[in-house]
Write an enzyme that holds these catalytic residues in place. Structure first.
Site, short mmCIF file in Angstrom:
data_model
loop_
_atom_site.label_atom_id
_atom_site.label_comp_id
_atom_site.label_asym_id
_atom_site.label_seq_id
_atom_site.Cartn_x
_atom_site.Cartn_y
_atom_site.Cartn_z
CE1 TYR A 161 -3.72 2.46 0.54
CE2 TYR A 161 -2.43 3.28 2.41
CZ TYR A 161 -3.50 3.42 1.52
OH TYR A 161 -4.33 4.51 1.61
CG ASP A 256 5.93 3.48 1.08
OD1 ASP A 256 6.14 4.02 2.19
OD2 ASP A 256 4.80 3.40 0.57
CE LYS A 293 1.13 5.40 8.51
NZ LYS A 293 -0.32 5.55 8.63
#
Length: 464
Positions: A161, A256, A293
């Site tokens: 994702y 990522d 995050k």
């Protein structure tokens, strides 16, 4: 039912429960949530509406406290409401919420990230551009890769994702897997066709894709260690081989690290590989890296980093446009600096030990009930898969007795432990998960394992 804040700006108090809060939310918000996995769609029941958090716990509108294994989906590495982070945000807010101008804090954070991504003489990035969300970071990385290479096609892996931008939702795991959707309506076929979705951990598939589309693939994008279809760790040397294959074919590698960055170690998953913690991983650096995050310490903040010659192709220096009114927001930057500054080696040691303890107790409880399971790991990140065989890719993650998870989840919730409301999500611990907190988790596991063992494969009814 307890008295709790009603969430308006008057500070009034009224009686409210989770059912009432959810009903009220559904009347004003699509599905009653602002991110789909929060709706409890795959586990059933009523989502808990959280009003406060501290350390390793959250408290809902009914006043009930839960040990938290969601931790804001990763950012709360130090624990919720860490005093140093809260103080930094409070001091930043007193100076102003947003300026629409550059601030010294943006540079300080970029320098801090750059210094952390220097491992054994290898530098992971030269420059950093701050944005507000992980979706924005990966979208920008892809645009930059296409702008630099002059190519259109992108390789991604099933179950990974990278945000909800057009073209990236095909077989994207996470919330998409939870809802059973193959992608998303509203994405034009022509856009979706620019993304080649390959099985994870399959280098021959990658080589075949480049052979089938010579000179057309701009980049490979991969989660540094997969964590959106449960945890999917890369096989030995996989990431390094991706870099080699991409460069041999004139393409870039986008790593990522929105989830793993600063979460699994001081320099993220790449740092573990560069330091040879991960076997056969050293000897390479990514072209572009995305962060989020932990970077914002719980506030909206993300970034794209990479080599200077690539980052300098972004506006205002280059032709690849990216902008954002709230990029580098001073409150988020302050939270990020405080979080990274306090994320010491001792913090990572505590998180690793807590993850080891919980994962071991989880295995023992399920094993005692004869429930087939594996616990995939990537550093301190782990997940639960109800199958006997290892999970190597997205197909493996889907081929499990996922119907065992809802009763397991609710038994834990009833015992005061809040798990991710999907079997396809990673479990997050923090430096605040001390021995007392871990004991509470361990105490809840035997009954929850029994619930999983007694589970039926009948479909879970949708939430009312």
């Amino acid at each position: 039912m307890n008295a709790a804040p009603d969430g308006n700006t008057t500070g009034s108090i009224r009686a409210v429960g989770n059912d009432a809060a959810f009903a009220r939310a559904k009347a004003a918000i699509p599905g009653g949530v602002n991110s789909p996995v929060r709706a409890f769609g795959s586990v059933g029941g009523t989502p808990r509406f959280v009003v406060s958090a501290a350390g390793a716990t959250v408290t809902d509108v009914e006043g009930r406290e839960y040990v938290d294994l969601v931790m804001s989906w990763g950012p709360a590495l130090l624990g919720h409401a860490h005093p140093a982070v809260v103080d930094a945000v409070r001091r930043a807010a007193a100076r102003g919420l947003s300026f629409g101008a550059s601030t010294p804090g943006e540079t300080e954070l970029a320098e801090l990230v750059r210094s952390r991504l220097c491992v054994d003489g290898a530098r992971g990035i030269d420059k950093l551009r701050l944005v507000s969300t992980g979706t924005e970071a990966t979208m920008t990385a892809i645009r930059l890769a296409r702008g630099v290479t002059g190519r259109d096609l992108l390789i991604k892996f099933a179950g990974h994702y990278h945000g909800h931008s057009d073209g990236l939702l095909a077989e994207a795991g996470s919330g998409v897997a939870t809802l059973g959707l193959p992608g998303s309506a509203g994405v034009p076929d022509a856009v979706a066709a620019l993304t080649l979705v390959l099985p994870y951990n399959d280098l021959e598939a990658v080589r075949a894709a480049f052979a089938a589309h010579p000179g057309r693939i701009a980049a490979i994008i991969t989660e540094a260690a997969g964590a959106n279809a449960g945890v999917l760790a890369p096989t030995r040397g996989f990431n390094r081989s991706l870099a080699t294959i991409a460069h041999e074919n004139g393409a870039l590698l986008i790593l990522d690290e929105v989830l793993t960055g600063f979460r699994v170690g001081p320099a993220g998953w790449w740092g573990l590989e560069a330091a040879r913690v991960v076997p056969d991983g050293a000897g390479w650096t990514p072209d572009l890296v995305t962060f989020g995050k932990v970077l914002g310490g719980g506030l909206p903040l993300a970034a794209i980093g990479g080599r200077a010659e690539l980052l300098d192709r972004l506006a205002p220096l280059g032709p690849v446009y990216q902008a954002g009114t709230l990029s580098g927001n001073p409150l988020a930057v302050a939270a990020g600096i405080a979080t990274l500054t306090n994320a010491t080696p001792e913090v990572y040691t505590r998180v690793d030990r807590a993850a080891d303890a919980v994962a071991a107790a989880l295995h023992d409880a399920l094993d005692a009930e004869g429930v087939a399971h594996v616990i995939p790991r990537a550093g301190s990140l782990f997940s639960l898969a109800f199958r006997a065989e290892p999970v190597r890719d997205y197909a493996d993650a889907q081929a499990q007795e996922s119907w065992r998870y809802p009763p397991f989840f609710h038994a834990m919730l009833d015992a005061g432990v809040s798990l991710p409301p999907s079997v396809f999500e990673a479990w997050f611990l923090s430096a605040a998960h001390d021995d007392g907190v871990i004991d509470r988790i361990v105490s809840a596991l035997p009954a929850s394992a029994k619930a999983a063992a007694a589970a039926s494969d009948r479909p879970v009814p949708p939430p009312s």
